[in-house]
Design a protein around this motif. Structure first.
Motif, PDB file in Angstrom:
ATOM      1  N   LYS A 176       3.317  -1.230  -0.806  1.00  0.00           N
ATOM      2  CA  LYS A 176       2.019  -1.465  -1.436  1.00  0.00           C
ATOM      3  C   LYS A 176       2.194  -2.333  -2.686  1.00  0.00           C
ATOM      4  N   THR A 177       1.422  -3.424  -2.786  1.00  0.00           N
ATOM      5  CA  THR A 177       1.482  -4.280  -3.972  1.00  0.00           C
ATOM      6  C   THR A 177       0.125  -4.409  -4.655  1.00  0.00           C
ATOM      7  N   SER A 178      -0.913  -3.791  -4.094  1.00  0.00           N
ATOM      8  CA  SER A 178      -2.232  -3.835  -4.734  1.00  0.00           C
ATOM      9  C   SER A 178      -2.232  -2.949  -5.975  1.00  0.00           C
ATOM     10  N   LYS A 179      -3.184  -3.184  -6.867  1.00  0.00           N
ATOM     11  CA  LYS A 179      -3.321  -2.407  -8.106  1.00  0.00           C
ATOM     12  C   LYS A 179      -4.508  -1.461  -7.953  1.00  0.00           C
ATOM     13  N   THR A 180      -4.214  -0.164  -7.843  1.00  0.00           N
ATOM     14  CA  THR A 180      -5.284   0.804  -7.591  1.00  0.00           C
ATOM     15  C   THR A 180      -5.112   2.048  -8.467  1.00  0.00           C
ATOM     16  N   PRO A 181      -5.287   1.927  -9.779  1.00  0.00           N
ATOM     17  CA  PRO A 181      -5.086   3.093 -10.652  1.00  0.00           C
ATOM     18  C   PRO A 181      -6.042   4.249 -10.348  1.00  0.00           C
ATOM     19  N   ASN A 182      -7.280   3.930  -9.976  1.00  0.00           N
ATOM     20  CA  ASN A 182      -8.234   5.003  -9.668  1.00  0.00           C
ATOM     21  C   ASN A 182      -7.842   5.745  -8.400  1.00  0.00           C
TER      22      ASN A 182
ATOM     23  N   ASP B 255     -15.104  -3.726   3.437  1.00  0.00           N
ATOM     24  CA  ASP B 255     -14.551  -4.874   2.717  1.00  0.00           C
ATOM     25  C   ASP B 255     -13.190  -5.326   3.223  1.00  0.00           C
ATOM     26  N   LEU B 256     -12.383  -4.412   3.738  1.00  0.00           N
ATOM     27  CA  LEU B 256     -11.065  -4.811   4.222  1.00  0.00           C
ATOM     28  C   LEU B 256     -11.130  -5.533   5.562  1.00  0.00           C
ATOM     29  N   TYR B 257     -12.320  -5.591   6.144  1.00  0.00           N
ATOM     30  CA  TYR B 257     -12.506  -6.440   7.316  1.00  0.00           C
ATOM     31  C   TYR B 257     -12.570  -7.860   6.777  1.00  0.00           C
ATOM     32  N   VAL B 258     -11.408  -8.467   6.619  1.00  0.00           N
ATOM     33  CA  VAL B 258     -11.175  -9.575   5.704  1.00  0.00           C
ATOM     34  C   VAL B 258     -12.094 -10.773   5.917  1.00  0.00           C
TER      35      VAL B 258
ATOM     36  N   ASN C 279     -14.653 -14.888  -6.610  1.00  0.00           N
ATOM     37  CA  ASN C 279     -13.864 -13.808  -7.195  1.00  0.00           C
ATOM     38  C   ASN C 279     -12.397 -14.243  -7.280  1.00  0.00           C
ATOM     39  N   GLN C 280     -11.949 -14.590  -8.466  1.00  0.00           N
ATOM     40  CA  GLN C 280     -10.597 -15.104  -8.634  1.00  0.00           C
ATOM     41  C   GLN C 280      -9.538 -14.049  -8.337  1.00  0.00           C
ATOM     42  N   LEU C 281      -9.936 -12.787  -8.401  1.00  0.00           N
ATOM     43  CA  LEU C 281      -8.986 -11.716  -8.085  1.00  0.00           C
ATOM     44  C   LEU C 281      -8.425 -11.904  -6.685  1.00  0.00           C
ATOM     45  N   LEU C 282      -9.251 -12.411  -5.759  1.00  0.00           N
ATOM     46  CA  LEU C 282      -8.813 -12.562  -4.375  1.00  0.00           C
ATOM     47  C   LEU C 282      -7.751 -13.634  -4.215  1.00  0.00           C
ATOM     48  N   ASN C 283      -7.549 -14.453  -5.244  1.00  0.00           N
ATOM     49  CA  ASN C 283      -6.560 -15.519  -5.169  1.00  0.00           C
ATOM     50  C   ASN C 283      -5.358 -15.282  -6.078  1.00  0.00           C
ATOM     51  N   SER C 284      -5.319 -14.132  -6.750  1.00  0.00           N
ATOM     52  CA  SER C 284      -4.264 -13.869  -7.728  1.00  0.00           C
ATOM     53  C   SER C 284      -3.245 -12.874  -7.178  1.00  0.00           C
ATOM     54  N   LYS C 285      -1.977 -13.279  -7.166  1.00  0.00           N
ATOM     55  CA  LYS C 285      -0.925 -12.401  -6.665  1.00  0.00           C
ATOM     56  C   LYS C 285      -0.675 -11.215  -7.594  1.00  0.00           C
ATOM     57  N   GLU C 286      -1.255 -11.260  -8.768  1.00  0.00           N
ATOM     58  CA  GLU C 286      -1.129 -10.118  -9.676  1.00  0.00           C
ATOM     59  C   GLU C 286      -1.726  -8.866  -9.051  1.00  0.00           C
ATOM     60  N   PHE C 287      -2.699  -9.049  -8.138  1.00  0.00           N
ATOM     61  CA  PHE C 287      -3.402  -7.912  -7.552  1.00  0.00           C
ATOM     62  C   PHE C 287      -2.996  -7.648  -6.108  1.00  0.00           C
ATOM     63  N   GLY C 288      -1.912  -8.266  -5.658  1.00  0.00           N
ATOM     64  CA  GLY C 288      -1.424  -8.006  -4.307  1.00  0.00           C
ATOM     65  C   GLY C 288      -0.794  -9.238  -3.695  1.00  0.00           C
ATOM     66  N   ASN C 289       0.146  -9.013  -2.799  1.00  0.00           N
ATOM     67  CA  ASN C 289       0.883 -10.125  -2.203  1.00  0.00           C
ATOM     68  C   ASN C 289       0.076 -10.918  -1.187  1.00  0.00           C
ATOM     69  N   ASN C 290      -0.925 -10.277  -0.580  1.00  0.00           N
ATOM     70  CA  ASN C 290      -1.759 -11.008   0.368  1.00  0.00           C
ATOM     71  C   ASN C 290      -3.236 -10.687   0.108  1.00  0.00           C
ATOM     72  N   ARG C 291      -4.111 -11.370   0.826  1.00  0.00           N
ATOM     73  CA  ARG C 291      -5.541 -11.240   0.575  1.00  0.00           C
ATOM     74  C   ARG C 291      -6.041  -9.825   0.858  1.00  0.00           C
TER      75      ARG C 291
ATOM     76  N   GLU D  89       1.858 -17.399   4.460  1.00  0.00           N
ATOM     77  CA  GLU D  89       1.749 -18.460   5.472  1.00  0.00           C
ATOM     78  C   GLU D  89       0.902 -18.003   6.653  1.00  0.00           C
ATOM     79  N   ILE D  90       1.129 -16.768   7.115  1.00  0.00           N
ATOM     80  CA  ILE D  90       0.321 -16.240   8.216  1.00  0.00           C
ATOM     81  C   ILE D  90      -1.124 -16.086   7.774  1.00  0.00           C
ATOM     82  N   ASP D  91      -1.313 -15.650   6.533  1.00  0.00           N
ATOM     83  CA  ASP D  91      -2.659 -15.499   5.972  1.00  0.00           C
ATOM     84  C   ASP D  91      -3.437 -16.818   6.046  1.00  0.00           C
ATOM     85  N   LYS D  92      -2.786 -17.903   5.629  1.00  0.00           N
ATOM     86  CA  LYS D  92      -3.439 -19.206   5.646  1.00  0.00           C
ATOM     87  C   LYS D  92      -3.751 -19.645   7.069  1.00  0.00           C
TER      88      LYS D  92
END
Length: 471
Positions: free
Chosen positions: A23-29, A153-156, A167-179, A221-224
């Motif tokens: 897991k690389t997403s940020k989910t403190p709650n 929402d996870l239905y990408v 939403n810039q969060l969706l493009n920032s690796k700070e909040f996860g390795n993939n979309r 790469e697969i994401d793109k």
């Protein structure tokens, strides 16, 4: 006890992306919630997609038992008992807030008129969180309630199309390795707000995924590649509406064929571009790419392993239980806790209370089935794979022929299910075949057929599923 009950279902939530080292997403709650409950990271869902999976949960039956082919539309069998009606029998009011996509099924009818819908262009980052919270706070005024909240929402595809530029969060690796993981990070604030509205002294809270999602494991790469596949850029496609307006009516059929040909050619080109690079991918990544290209349904853990977290009122038990369970165990557990275990007599799921108390082990297998929402898909193996999963092994094969499409994986040594070892372990396969025979002695896992829906209703369901990307 008469506690309230809240289900939060996150569509497509994978177990390994909810907790653990991947897991690389940020989910403190969410992390705070997990620390307060009983976590079952090894939960196996009942179906490849939402309708069979949730139908299986609401009936505590296997998907092939609770889903019927109703005039070429896969749906919940209306003649079965279900736990929503059982709740009303014990004086609960039942409510739901779900995606409008479920309107192709009978699931909304379980809640009679106490239901609200979100449209496909509504996401948590576009105000859906406020609507759900308002709805939840309105039903909390009732004395004894069950509420089922389902977010998409996870239905990408939807979120990317609508929110990617906003939403810039969706493009920032700070909040996860993939979309996928970045969208999950984006959900965390809503999850925290909803949880803060719960009276934990008088509420059973269950958070789980209806099924997993391959996209959670995509590399960049697969994401793109998948994004290009679903949103191809092409001159004819971008000008499609204008071309249609200026094309004479008698030429429009030809115009549609040309545009479709362009779509197919463009997608084939994209697939060929990435296929030429396949040598550098692992076998697991190649399988992800194949499924992204073909839309093939399957029973690999990417899709069938989900997280389940349960918080019981007045319970101080907070731990992770790694024993394998199934989503069909959820309602039998809740009814056992409520003191109404007699409603579990016909259930295929088990109460988890003995396992939670550390008294006994659960049954050691779960049925895996690749049944989907619709028979209209072009996938050649849809609704044709059946199998067994244990903590150590995954076995599956064709439903109507135990000698076709046979796969066996050692999940301990090979968690990504890359090496098929079926040829060297026939004794294990025989054991799993005995389990399948115990479930269906006649060896048939086929869906029953009924004709309650008319052709118009079936066609409408087909159109909606096509619009949603299932076909």
């Amino acid at each position: 006890m008469n506690p309230n009950i809240l289900f939060l279902v996150i569509d497509g939530l994978r177990s390994d992306k909810c907790l653990g080292p991947k897991k690389t997403s940020k989910t403190p709650n969410l992390d705070n919630i997990l620390n307060q409950g009983i976590i079952f990271p090894n939960t196996i869902c009942g179906g490849y997609t939402t309708i069979p999976s949730m139908s299986s949960i609401f009936t505590s039956l296997y998907a092939h038992e609770c889903i019927v082919n109703d005039n070429n539309s896969f749906d919940l069998n209306p003649n079965l008992e279900n736990y929503i009606s059982h709740l009303r029998n014990i004086k609960y009011e039942t409510f739901a807030f779900v995606p409008s996509s479920l309107n192709v099924s009978r699931i909304p009818s379980l809640f009679q008129k106490n239901i609200e819908f979100s449209e496909k262009d509504e996401t948590i980052s576009r105000g859906l969180d406020k609507k759900i919270l308002e709805y939840f706070n309105s039903i909390k005024k009732n004395k004894k309630w069950f509420c089922y909240i389902h977010i998409y929402d996870l239905y990408v595809n939807y979120v990317l199309e609508l929110d990617d530029n906003e939403n810039q969060l969706l493009n920032s690796k700070e909040f996860g390795n993939n979309r996928y993981e970045r969208i999950f990070s984006n959900l965390d604030s809503f999850i925290g707000k909803l949880f803060s509205q719960i009276d934990l002294d008088n509420t059973i809270f269950a958070l789980f995924g209806d099924h997993g999602n391959d996209r959670g494991a995509y590399t960049e790469e697969i994401d793109k590649f998948v994004l290009k596949k679903h949103h191809p850029k092409n001159f004819l496609l971008e000008k499609k509406s204008k071309i249609n307006k200026i094309t004479p009516n008698f030429l429009k059929p030809l115009g549609k064929k040309i545009v479709k040909s362009q779509i197919d050619t463009h997608r084939e080109k994209e697939i060929n571009q990435i296929t030429t690079k396949l040598e550098k991918f692992s076998m697991y990544e190649k399988r992800l790419i194949q499924h992204a290209s073909s839309g093939e349904s399957h029973v690999y853990d990417d899709r069938c392993r989900v997280p389940f977290t349960l918080i019981l009122p007045e319970s101080k038990i907070k731990r992770i239980i790694n024993e394998q369970i199934s989503t069909i165990d959820i309602f039998p557990t809740i009814f056992d806790f409520l003191g109404y275990s007699e409603y579990n007599l016909d259930a295929k799921g088990d109460s988890l209370l003995p396992l939670i108390d550390g008294k006994v082990n659960q049954k050691k297998y779960a049925l895996v089935d690749n049944i989907v929402n619709s028979p209209f898909t072009n996938d050649p193996i849809t609704n044709k794979i059946i199998g067994i999963r244990t903590n150590n092994f995954k076995y599956f094969r064709k439903k109507n022929n135990k000698n076709e499409h046979v796969h066996l994986f050692n999940l301990i040594d090979d968690p990504l299910e890359e090496e098929n070892i079926q040829k060297d372990h026939q004794e294990i396969i025989r054991e799993f075949e005995d389990v399948l025979t115990s479930i269906e002695p006649n060896g048939k896992f086929e869906l029953s057929k009924i004709n309650l829906k008319n052709s118009e209703e079936s066609d409408e369901a087909k159109k909606l599923l096509k619009d949603l990307g299932y076909i």
